[in-house]
Design a protein around this motif. Structure first.
Motif, PDB file in Angstrom:
ATOM      1  N   LEU A 236      12.246  -0.400   2.770  1.00 10.50           N
ATOM      2  CA  LEU A 236      11.150  -1.071   2.087  1.00 10.50           C
ATOM      3  C   LEU A 236      11.490  -1.324   0.627  1.00 10.50           C
ATOM      4  CD1 LEU A 236       7.904   0.717   3.330  1.00 10.50           C
ATOM      5  CD2 LEU A 236       8.590  -1.623   3.756  1.00 10.50           C
ATOM      6  N   ASP A 237      10.977  -2.435   0.103  1.00  9.73           N
ATOM      7  CA  ASP A 237      11.045  -2.704  -1.321  1.00  9.73           C
ATOM      8  C   ASP A 237      10.431  -1.525  -2.086  1.00  9.73           C
ATOM      9  OD1 ASP A 237       9.114  -3.808  -3.656  1.00  9.73           O
ATOM     10  OD2 ASP A 237      11.016  -4.898  -3.661  1.00  9.73           O
ATOM     11  N   ALA A 238      11.103  -1.068  -3.147  1.00  7.14           N
ATOM     12  CA  ALA A 238      10.678   0.141  -3.852  1.00  7.14           C
ATOM     13  C   ALA A 238       9.265   0.019  -4.414  1.00  7.14           C
ATOM     14  CB  ALA A 238      11.666   0.460  -4.972  1.00  7.14           C
ATOM     15  N   ALA A 239       8.921  -1.140  -4.978  1.00  7.14           N
ATOM     16  CA  ALA A 239       7.587  -1.316  -5.560  1.00  7.14           C
ATOM     17  C   ALA A 239       6.510  -1.278  -4.483  1.00  7.14           C
ATOM     18  CB  ALA A 239       7.527  -2.627  -6.338  1.00  7.14           C
ATOM     19  N   LYS A 240       6.774  -1.936  -3.355  1.00  3.46           N
ATOM     20  CA  LYS A 240       5.802  -1.952  -2.268  1.00  3.46           C
ATOM     21  C   LYS A 240       5.662  -0.555  -1.658  1.00  3.46           C
ATOM     22  CE  LYS A 240       6.462  -6.830  -1.152  1.00  3.46           C
ATOM     23  NZ  LYS A 240       6.879  -7.822  -0.132  1.00  3.46           N
ATOM     24  N   ARG A 241       6.780   0.135  -1.505  1.00  2.30           N
ATOM     25  CA  ARG A 241       6.713   1.496  -0.974  1.00  2.30           C
ATOM     26  C   ARG A 241       5.897   2.391  -1.906  1.00  2.30           C
ATOM     27  NH1 ARG A 241      11.372   5.630   1.271  1.00  2.30           N
ATOM     28  NH2 ARG A 241      10.182   7.519   0.887  1.00  2.30           N
ATOM     29  N   GLY A 242       6.117   2.266  -3.210  1.00  7.11           N
ATOM     30  CA  GLY A 242       5.356   3.072  -4.156  1.00  7.11           C
ATOM     31  C   GLY A 242       3.871   2.810  -4.070  1.00  7.11           C
ATOM     32  N   LEU A 243       3.500   1.539  -3.924  1.00  5.37           N
ATOM     33  CA  LEU A 243       2.081   1.197  -3.803  1.00  5.37           C
ATOM     34  C   LEU A 243       1.494   1.796  -2.534  1.00  5.37           C
ATOM     35  CD1 LEU A 243      -0.407  -0.400  -4.748  1.00  5.37           C
ATOM     36  CD2 LEU A 243       0.487  -2.373  -3.512  1.00  5.37           C
ATOM     37  N   LEU A 244       2.231   1.690  -1.425  1.00  2.80           N
ATOM     38  CA  LEU A 244       1.734   2.256  -0.165  1.00  2.80           C
ATOM     39  C   LEU A 244       1.605   3.772  -0.252  1.00  2.80           C
ATOM     40  CD1 LEU A 244       3.713   0.078   2.403  1.00  2.80           C
ATOM     41  CD2 LEU A 244       1.239   0.078   2.029  1.00  2.80           C
ATOM     42  N   GLU A 245       2.527   4.428  -0.930  1.00  3.51           N
ATOM     43  CA  GLU A 245       2.428   5.882  -1.087  1.00  3.51           C
ATOM     44  C   GLU A 245       1.184   6.255  -1.879  1.00  3.51           C
ATOM     45  OE1 GLU A 245       6.230   6.721  -2.781  1.00  3.51           O
ATOM     46  OE2 GLU A 245       7.131   7.235  -0.837  1.00  3.51           O
ATOM     47  N   GLN A 246       0.866   5.484  -2.922  1.00  2.29           N
ATOM     48  CA  GLN A 246      -0.361   5.731  -3.684  1.00  2.29           C
ATOM     49  C   GLN A 246      -1.590   5.496  -2.815  1.00  2.29           C
ATOM     50  OE1 GLN A 246      -0.538   4.181  -7.877  1.00  2.29           O
ATOM     51  NE2 GLN A 246       1.438   3.268  -7.314  1.00  2.29           N
ATOM     52  N   PHE A 247      -1.563   4.409  -2.031  1.00  2.00           N
ATOM     53  CA  PHE A 247      -2.704   4.084  -1.168  1.00  2.00           C
ATOM     54  C   PHE A 247      -2.954   5.183  -0.146  1.00  2.00           C
ATOM     55  CE2 PHE A 247      -4.010   2.216   2.953  1.00  2.00           C
ATOM     56  CZ  PHE A 247      -5.291   1.791   2.605  1.00  2.00           C
ATOM     57  N   PHE A 248      -1.900   5.586   0.568  1.00  2.00           N
ATOM     58  CA  PHE A 248      -2.093   6.570   1.634  1.00  2.00           C
ATOM     59  C   PHE A 248      -2.368   7.972   1.101  1.00  2.00           C
ATOM     60  CE2 PHE A 248       0.390   3.419   4.263  1.00  2.00           C
ATOM     61  CZ  PHE A 248      -0.676   3.119   5.110  1.00  2.00           C
ATOM     62  N   ALA A 249      -2.180   8.191  -0.189  1.00  2.00           N
ATOM     63  CA  ALA A 249      -2.500   9.490  -0.782  1.00  2.00           C
ATOM     64  C   ALA A 249      -3.982   9.616  -1.116  1.00  2.00           C
ATOM     65  CB  ALA A 249      -1.672   9.709  -2.042  1.00  2.00           C
ATOM     66  N   ILE A 250      -4.720   8.510  -1.068  1.00  2.00           N
ATOM     67  CA  ILE A 250      -6.147   8.543  -1.430  1.00  2.00           C
ATOM     68  C   ILE A 250      -6.958   9.179  -0.312  1.00  2.00           C
ATOM     69  CG2 ILE A 250      -8.183   7.111  -1.884  1.00  2.00           C
ATOM     70  CD1 ILE A 250      -6.338   5.156  -3.350  1.00  2.00           C
ATOM     71  N   SER A 251      -7.714  10.204  -0.647  1.00  2.00           N
ATOM     72  CA  SER A 251      -8.578  10.874   0.331  1.00  2.00           C
ATOM     73  C   SER A 251      -9.664  11.621  -0.422  1.00  2.00           C
ATOM     74  CB  SER A 251      -7.767  11.849   1.207  1.00  2.00           C
ATOM     75  OG  SER A 251      -7.258  12.904   0.424  1.00  2.00           O
TER      76      SER A 251
END
Length: 354
Positions: A236-251
């Motif tokens: 994955l593109d590093a920027a997109k992966r970073g965004l997804l990691e932030q998104f999936f960390a939200i709870s």
């Protein structure tokens, strides 16, 4: 109270709320479950055959009640159905037969209100808590992935990984395949997709394999092609992966999670206003149904292991295994034969876990 009386009690509660009782046949055509359920369900079906067609003992109520709805004069119009009785699934250390109640709501355009009704009614029917309710939103995940324009192989991998409960590291860093079929994967690297699929299907036919683990030859070929694509992918593109990691960390508490999600999307300059407005509207309807939002737990990475969910998903437990599970499946009815998608949301209650 006997099991039969328990079933009748549940049905009376649901009928009082406007859900008409149905009793789908125990013997169901297996193909629909093999095609539309997740891998976990496909591997747990109890199958039989009459020599011409394959059947299974009904493993759940959502698909049978959806078929009953489509066969009724009300197909395409708002309707609510319910059922209660035995369902059948294989599972390690578990009885293959257990009692389940199902409630399904079809055809309502006010999706968020219907979502809230299903969760609230399931909790009311199952009895007093304290309940631990986890919730997610498959439509929000899909909208974000679409905005990021990820390659198809990564879309499939992320959706499948979430359904299996995989950690993000495992999803984003697939292990290289060093098993005996790694030679096949190497041969498929960079190959024409249509030709590669035909090659794998031919190999399976030569080996006289038409299905394996509930998957057809075509599905097995697709899996080989996906693994070959992952082998040759740079990741994955590093920027997109970073965004997804932030998104999936939200709870956490849903209102607070909503604020975090909106801030994340604004910072990334992604317009998910429609999806977030629906998210917040659903919370308002849940509160209006008497559910304390502080008792709910939202997780951006929460998913259920059935392939047909498309929106709001949830599970409710009381000190152990999930007792209630369900969600929205707007595309299932068209897959089953409707001329167009029909809004639908439902829940299952595991009676013996109460």
């Amino acid at each position: 109270m006997s099991a039969g009386q328990d079933n009748e009690t549940f049905l009376r509660k649901l009928e009082a709320a406007g859900y008409r009782a149905r009793d789908p046949a125990i013997l169901q055509p297996a193909s629909v479950f093999l095609d539309l359920s997740g891998e976990d369900m496909r591997g747990r079906l109890l199958l039989t055959s009459d020599g011409a067609r394959e059947y299974c003992l009904r493993p759940e109520f959502t698909i049978p009640l959806s078929l009953a709805y489509l066969a009724s004069p009300e197909a395409g119009e708002p309707a609510a159905l319910c059922a209660c009785g035995p369902v059948f699934r294989l599972g390690a250390g578990a009885k293959p037969e257990f009692i389940q109640a199902g409630l399904e709501n079809f055809g309502r355009a006010d999706r968020e209100a219907a979502d809230a009704e299903i969760l609230a009614l399931a909790l009311e029917t199952a009895g007093p808590g304290p309940w631990r309710v986890r919730m997610g939103d498959a439509s929000l995940v899909s909208a974000l992935l679409e905005k990021l324009e990820l390659p198809a192989v990564w879309l499939r991998r992320i959706h499948a990984g979430l359904a299996k409960g995989q950690a993000l590291g495992e999803i984003f860093n697939p292990r290289r395949d060093h098993s005996d079929h790694s030679g096949v994967l190497a041969a498929l690297d960079g190959a024409d997709k249509a030709g590669a699929r035909a090659l794998v299907e031919d190999l399976l036919k030569i080996a006289d394999i038409s299905a394996l683990g509930g998957r057809t030859a075509n599905e097995i070929a697709e899996r080989f092609l996906e693994q070959a694509e992952l082998r040759s992918s740079a990741g994955l593109d590093a920027a997109k992966r970073g965004l997804l990691e932030q998104f999936f960390a939200i709870s956490g508490q849903p209102d607070q999670a909503s604020a975090q999600l909106r801030a994340l999307f604004a910072a990334a300059q992604l317009d998910l206003t429609v999806e977030m407005n629906a998210f917040d509207q659903r919370l308002n309807f849940l509160a209006a149904r008497g559910i304390d939002l502080n008792t709910l737990e939202y997780s951006a990475g929460f998913a259920r292991n059935l392939d047909y969910y498309t929106g709001f998903v949830f599970e409710a437990s009381k000190g152990g295994d999930p007792v209630i599970g369900g969600g929205r499946y707007d595309r299932l009815l068209s897959t089953l034969g409707a001329k167009e998608d029909i809004p639908a949301v439902g829940a299952a209650i595991w009676m013996e876990r109460l």
